[in-house]
Scaffold this motif. Structure first.
Motif, PDB file in Angstrom:
ATOM      1  N   ASP A  71     -56.006  40.685 -33.822  1.00 16.64           N
ATOM      2  CA  ASP A  71     -56.114  41.904 -34.629  1.00 16.64           C
ATOM      3  C   ASP A  71     -57.018  41.684 -35.833  1.00 16.64           C
ATOM      4  O   ASP A  71     -57.810  42.559 -36.193  1.00 16.64           O
ATOM      5  N   ARG A  72     -56.918  40.525 -36.457  1.00 14.56           N
ATOM      6  CA  ARG A  72     -57.774  40.221 -37.620  1.00 14.56           C
ATOM      7  C   ARG A  72     -59.235  40.126 -37.218  1.00 14.56           C
ATOM      8  O   ARG A  72     -60.120  40.541 -37.959  1.00 14.56           O
ATOM      9  N   MET A  73     -59.497  39.568 -36.044  1.00 19.64           N
ATOM     10  CA  MET A  73     -60.881  39.450 -35.582  1.00 19.64           C
ATOM     11  C   MET A  73     -61.448  40.821 -35.238  1.00 19.64           C
ATOM     12  O   MET A  73     -62.611  41.112 -35.538  1.00 19.64           O
ATOM     13  N   HIS A  74     -60.639  41.684 -34.639  1.00 20.75           N
ATOM     14  CA  HIS A  74     -61.088  43.060 -34.373  1.00 20.75           C
ATOM     15  C   HIS A  74     -61.370  43.776 -35.692  1.00 20.75           C
ATOM     16  O   HIS A  74     -62.333  44.529 -35.805  1.00 20.75           O
ATOM     17  N   ALA A  75     -60.536  43.532 -36.690  1.00 20.16           N
ATOM     18  CA  ALA A  75     -60.743  44.139 -38.007  1.00 20.16           C
ATOM     19  C   ALA A  75     -62.035  43.623 -38.642  1.00 20.16           C
ATOM     20  O   ALA A  75     -62.775  44.397 -39.263  1.00 20.16           O
ATOM     21  N   LEU A  76     -62.336  42.326 -38.479  1.00 23.24           N
ATOM     22  CA  LEU A  76     -63.575  41.771 -39.015  1.00 23.24           C
ATOM     23  C   LEU A  76     -64.781  42.412 -38.330  1.00 23.24           C
ATOM     24  O   LEU A  76     -65.768  42.753 -38.990  1.00 23.24           O
ATOM     25  N   ALA A  77     -64.694  42.598 -37.033  1.00 19.94           N
ATOM     26  CA  ALA A  77     -65.770  43.296 -36.324  1.00 19.94           C
ATOM     27  C   ALA A  77     -65.886  44.729 -36.838  1.00 19.94           C
ATOM     28  O   ALA A  77     -66.993  45.242 -37.050  1.00 19.94           O
ATOM     29  N   GLY A  78     -64.744  45.384 -37.069  1.00 19.78           N
ATOM     30  CA  GLY A  78     -64.745  46.745 -37.608  1.00 19.78           C
ATOM     31  C   GLY A  78     -65.356  46.813 -39.000  1.00 19.78           C
ATOM     32  O   GLY A  78     -66.060  47.780 -39.337  1.00 19.78           O
ATOM     33  N   THR A  79     -65.110  45.792 -39.804  1.00 15.22           N
ATOM     34  CA  THR A  79     -65.725  45.731 -41.135  1.00 15.22           C
ATOM     35  C   THR A  79     -67.241  45.704 -41.000  1.00 15.22           C
ATOM     36  O   THR A  79     -67.953  46.372 -41.757  1.00 15.22           O
ATOM     37  N   GLY A  80     -67.736  44.956 -40.039  1.00 15.76           N
ATOM     38  CA  GLY A  80     -69.175  44.917 -39.784  1.00 15.76           C
ATOM     39  C   GLY A  80     -69.710  46.299 -39.438  1.00 15.76           C
ATOM     40  O   GLY A  80     -70.765  46.715 -39.935  1.00 15.76           O
ATOM     41  N   GLU A  81     -68.974  47.023 -38.606  1.00 16.21           N
ATOM     42  CA  GLU A  81     -69.391  48.376 -38.233  1.00 16.21           C
ATOM     43  C   GLU A  81     -69.419  49.294 -39.451  1.00 16.21           C
ATOM     44  O   GLU A  81     -70.356  50.072 -39.638  1.00 16.21           O
ATOM     45  N   GLY A 136     -71.916  41.048 -36.262  1.00 13.76           N
ATOM     46  CA  GLY A 136     -72.882  40.332 -37.082  1.00 13.76           C
ATOM     47  C   GLY A 136     -74.311  40.591 -36.618  1.00 13.76           C
ATOM     48  O   GLY A 136     -75.219  40.749 -37.435  1.00 13.76           O
ATOM     49  N   GLU A 137     -74.496  40.672 -35.313  1.00 11.54           N
ATOM     50  CA  GLU A 137     -75.829  40.934 -34.757  1.00 11.54           C
ATOM     51  C   GLU A 137     -76.374  42.276 -35.241  1.00 11.54           C
ATOM     52  O   GLU A 137     -77.542  42.371 -35.633  1.00 11.54           O
ATOM     53  N   ARG A 138     -75.540  43.300 -35.237  1.00  8.37           N
ATOM     54  CA  ARG A 138     -76.002  44.619 -35.691  1.00  8.37           C
ATOM     55  C   ARG A 138     -76.409  44.576 -37.171  1.00  8.37           C
ATOM     56  O   ARG A 138     -77.396  45.189 -37.572  1.00  8.37           O
ATOM     57  N   LEU A 139     -75.653  43.842 -37.975  1.00  5.82           N
ATOM     58  CA  LEU A 139     -75.999  43.714 -39.390  1.00  5.82           C
ATOM     59  C   LEU A 139     -77.281  42.902 -39.585  1.00  5.82           C
ATOM     60  O   LEU A 139     -78.113  43.240 -40.438  1.00  5.82           O
ATOM     61  N   VAL A 140     -77.453  41.855 -38.803  1.00 12.04           N
ATOM     62  CA  VAL A 140     -78.665  41.033 -38.872  1.00 12.04           C
ATOM     63  C   VAL A 140     -79.888  41.866 -38.490  1.00 12.04           C
ATOM     64  O   VAL A 140     -80.910  41.856 -39.186  1.00 12.04           O
ATOM     65  N   VAL A 141     -79.800  42.592 -37.400  1.00 16.13           N
ATOM     66  CA  VAL A 141     -80.922  43.419 -36.932  1.00 16.13           C
ATOM     67  C   VAL A 141     -81.296  44.446 -37.997  1.00 16.13           C
ATOM     68  O   VAL A 141     -82.479  44.660 -38.302  1.00 16.13           O
ATOM     69  N   ARG A 142     -80.291  45.072 -38.593  1.00 17.28           N
ATOM     70  CA  ARG A 142     -80.543  46.090 -39.628  1.00 17.28           C
ATOM     71  C   ARG A 142     -81.214  45.463 -40.857  1.00 17.28           C
ATOM     72  O   ARG A 142     -82.184  46.007 -41.389  1.00 17.28           O
ATOM     73  N   ALA A 143     -80.725  44.320 -41.310  1.00 14.86           N
ATOM     74  CA  ALA A 143     -81.305  43.664 -42.486  1.00 14.86           C
ATOM     75  C   ALA A 143     -82.727  43.170 -42.191  1.00 14.86           C
ATOM     76  O   ALA A 143     -83.611  43.254 -43.048  1.00 14.86           O
ATOM     77  N   ARG A 144     -82.939  42.680 -40.979  1.00 13.79           N
ATOM     78  CA  ARG A 144     -84.277  42.222 -40.602  1.00 13.79           C
ATOM     79  C   ARG A 144     -85.244  43.401 -40.549  1.00 13.79           C
ATOM     80  O   ARG A 144     -86.362  43.329 -41.065  1.00 13.79           O
ATOM     81  N   ALA A 145     -84.811  44.519 -39.953  1.00 13.64           N
ATOM     82  CA  ALA A 145     -85.658  45.719 -39.849  1.00 13.64           C
ATOM     83  C   ALA A 145     -86.005  46.280 -41.231  1.00 13.64           C
ATOM     84  O   ALA A 145     -87.088  46.852 -41.423  1.00 13.64           O
ATOM     85  N   ALA A 146     -85.114  46.103 -42.193  1.00 16.16           N
ATOM     86  CA  ALA A 146     -85.368  46.582 -43.558  1.00 16.16           C
ATOM     87  C   ALA A 146     -86.255  45.614 -44.334  1.00 16.16           C
ATOM     88  O   ALA A 146     -86.604  45.885 -45.492  1.00 16.16           O
ATOM     89  N   GLY A 147     -86.618  44.501 -43.724  1.00 15.57           N
ATOM     90  CA  GLY A 147     -87.463  43.519 -44.397  1.00 15.57           C
ATOM     91  C   GLY A 147     -86.717  42.695 -45.432  1.00 15.57           C
ATOM     92  O   GLY A 147     -87.333  42.082 -46.300  1.00 15.57           O
ATOM     93  N   GLU A 148     -85.404  42.653 -45.340  1.00 18.23           N
ATOM     94  CA  GLU A 148     -84.592  41.931 -46.320  1.00 18.23           C
ATOM     95  C   GLU A 148     -84.104  40.577 -45.816  1.00 18.23           C
ATOM     96  O   GLU A 148     -83.552  39.797 -46.586  1.00 18.23           O
TER      97      GLU A 148
END
Length: 193
Positions: A71-81, A136-148
């Protein structure tokens, strides 16, 4: 603490459910006191059940960890979303990395278990680790696309670094872990120009 009941065709009997809950509570206490290498036999003893009862519910240490942490791991994934909506992609990634370190330091030795499970498809923790990695991948892709974020940074890199920071914090102090995470995040940030 997670209380995900194992997938079965029928619901557990009341006594089996009580044993399951007592085992989870005893495991949480033992892992807090002694880390993820705590004796499974000691966990069974603390729960007041036979070793066979423990292994009947949790055939492996990873199955027990998954029941505790799922449940905690699902919540961590949800935090990423949720952080995908943050105005700063890099700050969102950094916030998620901090949440992941906090999760990974719940029990001493957890970082090693998670690193093994992310690659081991037979591990009961594998699916939950993959869900966290995908967030984490979705956050990485977004930060990379923003040039950050550095162009060569990947989600598996971030996952490994988060676990390394958590391990280092266990070995020295939480303050040292926080300091290493700050260095890590600075190193992942795309340099200006």
């Amino acid at each position: 603490m997670g209380t995900k009941e194992p997938t079965t065709r029928r619901r557990m009997r009341a006594d089996a459910r009580r044993n399951y809950e007592r085992l989870l509570a005893a495991a949480a206490t033992a892992f807090t006191e002694h880390g993820t290498d705590a004796s499974l036999e000691e966990i069974a003893r603390r729960a007041g059940v036979a070793n066979g009862t423990l292994y009947g519910h949790f055939p492996t240490r990873q199955a027990l960890l998954e029941a505790l942490l799922g449940d905690r791991m699902h919540a961590l994934a949800g935090t990423g979303e949720e952080l995908l909506g943050h105005p700063s992609p890099f700050d969102a990634l950094a916030a998620w990395a901090r949440a992941a370190v906090a999760h990974t330091t719940l029990y001493r030795g957890l970082s090693a278990s998670l690193m093994r499970a992310v690659e081991d498809e037979s591990s009961e923790l594998h699916a939950a680790c993959q869900e966290v990695l995908a967030a984490g991948e979705r956050l990485v892709v977004r930060a990379r696309a923003a040039g950050e974020l550095r162009e060569d940074a990947t989600a598996p890199d971030l996952y490994a670094l988060v676990n390394a920071v958590a391990w280092a914090g266990e070995q020295s102090s939480p303050a040292q872990g926080e300091r290493l995470l700050a260095f890590t995040l600075d190193g992942l940030r795309k340099p200006p120009g």
